[in-house]
Enzyme design. Structure first.
Site, PDB file in Angstrom:
ATOM      1  N   HIS A 172       0.863  -1.206   0.000  1.00 35.68           N
ATOM      2  CA  HIS A 172       0.000   0.000   0.000  1.00 35.68           C
ATOM      3  C   HIS A 172       0.886   1.238   0.000  1.00 35.68           C
ATOM      4  CE1 HIS A 172      -3.727   2.273   1.601  1.00 35.68           C
ATOM      5  NE2 HIS A 172      -2.803   3.172   1.311  1.00 35.68           N
TER       6      HIS A 172
ATOM      7  N   HIS B  71       1.357   5.446  -1.789  1.00 37.79           N
ATOM      8  CA  HIS B  71       0.945   6.558  -2.655  1.00 37.79           C
ATOM      9  C   HIS B  71       2.192   7.110  -3.336  1.00 37.79           C
ATOM     10  CE1 HIS B  71      -3.106   6.818  -0.809  1.00 37.79           C
ATOM     11  NE2 HIS B  71      -2.454   6.323   0.228  1.00 37.79           N
TER      12      HIS B  71
ATOM     13  N   LYS C 173      -9.734  -0.641  -5.268  1.00 38.49           N
ATOM     14  CA  LYS C 173      -9.717   0.075  -3.997  1.00 38.49           C
ATOM     15  C   LYS C 173     -11.075   0.701  -3.699  1.00 38.49           C
ATOM     16  CE  LYS C 173      -8.056   2.432  -0.523  1.00 38.49           C
ATOM     17  NZ  LYS C 173      -6.830   2.672   0.193  1.00 38.49           N
TER      18      LYS C 173
ATOM     19  N   HIS D 100     -10.436   1.072   2.412  1.00 43.03           N
ATOM     20  CA  HIS D 100     -10.193   2.135   3.402  1.00 43.03           C
ATOM     21  C   HIS D 100     -11.368   2.051   4.364  1.00 43.03           C
ATOM     22  CE1 HIS D 100      -8.596   6.142   4.735  1.00 43.03           C
ATOM     23  NE2 HIS D 100      -9.761   6.079   5.349  1.00 43.03           N
TER      24      HIS D 100
ATOM     25  N   HIS E  41      -4.316  -0.433   6.281  1.00 43.34           N
ATOM     26  CA  HIS E  41      -3.796   0.434   7.346  1.00 43.34           C
ATOM     27  C   HIS E  41      -4.679   0.401   8.593  1.00 43.34           C
ATOM     28  CE1 HIS E  41      -6.665   3.009   5.351  1.00 43.34           C
ATOM     29  NE2 HIS E  41      -5.853   3.346   4.395  1.00 43.34           N
TER      30      HIS E  41
ATOM     31  N   ASP F 150       1.615   2.844   3.464  1.00 49.51           N
ATOM     32  CA  ASP F 150       0.746   4.010   3.303  1.00 49.51           C
ATOM     33  C   ASP F 150       1.567   5.291   3.257  1.00 49.51           C
ATOM     34  OD1 ASP F 150      -1.595   5.305   2.779  1.00 49.51           O
ATOM     35  OD2 ASP F 150      -2.312   5.327   4.836  1.00 49.51           O
TER      36      ASP F 150
END
Ligand code: DOR
Ligand code: ZN
Length: 349
Positions: free
Chosen positions: A17, A19, A103, A140, A178, A251
């Site tokens: 995971h 970004h 996602k 999420h 997360h 994350d």
């Protein structure tokens, strides 16, 4: 061979995971992730989001172009689900090897999630297709209702959304991302083998007090927000337990310093530069260094049905100083552990 006193050697880890952003920020941060990890699951919350196989393939090309010369890092792409997600495009993107997973952002739960799903009921046909083809759903897990206290949003999501989803879709592979609470650990532990979770380094290191030590600390703010100490301890136990249900997902979510240090600071902690070192410190503190490899390099690949990496990486017990800031193509980023030292460093081959 592992001599856990001074050196550990593990399979090259993966980040399930992350970004990586786009444009100049992508160019600046891709190398950090690529230097530590063999593969990474790339979050699709760009602006506009990555909602089609075509846009994911184009984004993958931009990531590949941003990697340092000679890198053998593999980005694993994800589809950002919206209320009108296209099951056919998703399934063909998966079959073509463009999409590894999809996602689920509840609408407005976090950064660039305005196009997210307003009600899981809207995407049931898409989830059915994913269940059928064995494509993982990455969640999420926070409700967005303003009447729910921000520290309770994950626990309420489990009760209101996740339990129902699993009842309706018992064969769907789900990664609860997360996780930040003891309730999430309990939920994942008691679910079937098709339910797993990622845990970030920051949720293992900090509790919610970190945001308020001597003043407001925007660099400790992320979503889901860090919780009470009892939750951090539950996460540490889960991560270091050896359970195949838990694996590494940083994350890492860079925002420029001015966007963090602002009257309305962005959520996200940039931990990519020292991610493995950060996890190693936790595993050592928990007396579980021999379980770092499972968490970092094995459980995730097994869950996704992918081979583990063949390459190996060594960490040595030698303190490494984390800088106060990192230059990102002229922009400034504040890394997790800024100004502190970590006890293990990646050994140069
Ligand atoms: O803290 C976060 N930052 N949580 C998220 O879910 C998104 C991320 C980001 O993209 O900045
Ligand atoms: Zn994220």
């Amino acid at each position: 061979m592992t001599d856990t006193t001074n050196r550990i050697t593990i399979r090259r880890p993966d980040d399930w995971h992350v970004h990586l952003r786009d444009g100049a920020m992508l160019e600046a941060v891709a190398g950090f992730t690529a230097s530590q990890f063999g593969r990474a699951i790339i979050m699709p919350n760009l602006s506009p989001p990555v909602t089609s196989a075509a846009s994911a393939a184009a984004y993958r090309d931009r990531i590949m172009a941003a990697l340092p010369a000679g890198s053998d890092f593999t980005p694993l792409m994800t589809c950002y689900l919206t209320d009108d997600a296209d099951a056919d495009d998703l399934a063909s993107g998966h079959a073509d090897g463009i999409f590894t997973a999809a996602k689920l952002y509840p609408a407005n739960a976090t950064t660039n999630s305005a196009h997210g799903v307003t009600d899981v009921a809207h995407i049931m046909p898409v989830l059915e297709r994913m269940q059928h083809i064995g494509m993982p759903l990455l969640v999420h897990g926070e409700v967005t209702n303003s009447d729910i206290d921000i520290f309770d949003r994950e626990a309420v999501f489990i009760e209101r959304v996740l339990k129902k989803l699993i009842r309706a879709m018992p064969g769907l592979k789900i990664v609860f991302e997360h996780i930040t609470t003891a309730q999430a650990v309990q939920f994942v532990d008691s679910a079937g083998p098709n339910v797993a979770a990622t845990i970030t380094p920051h949720h293992l290191h900090i509790n919610r007090n970190a945001m308020f030590v001597g003043g407001m600390r925007p660099h400790a703010y992320c979503l889901p927000v860090a919780k009470r100490e009892q939750h951090r301890l539950a996460l540490r136990k889960a991560a270091t337990s050896g359970s195949p249900k838990y694996f590494l997902g940083t994350d890492s979510a860079p925002h420029e310093i001015h966007a963090k240090e602002s009257a309305c600071g962005c959520a996200g902690i940039f931990n990519a530069p020292f991610a493995l070192e950060s996890y190693a410190a936790i595993f050592e503190e928990e007396g579980a260094l021999e379980r770092l490899e499972g968490f970092a390099s094995v459980h995730g690949a097994n869950f996704y049905g992918l081979p583990v990496n063949e390459a190996m990486v060594s960490l040595e017990r030698s303190e490494i100083a984390v800088p106060d800031t990192i230059d990102a193509n002229g922009a400034t980023l504040v890394p997790f552990h800024a100004g502190a030292a970590l006890p293990w460093r990646i050994a140069q081959a």
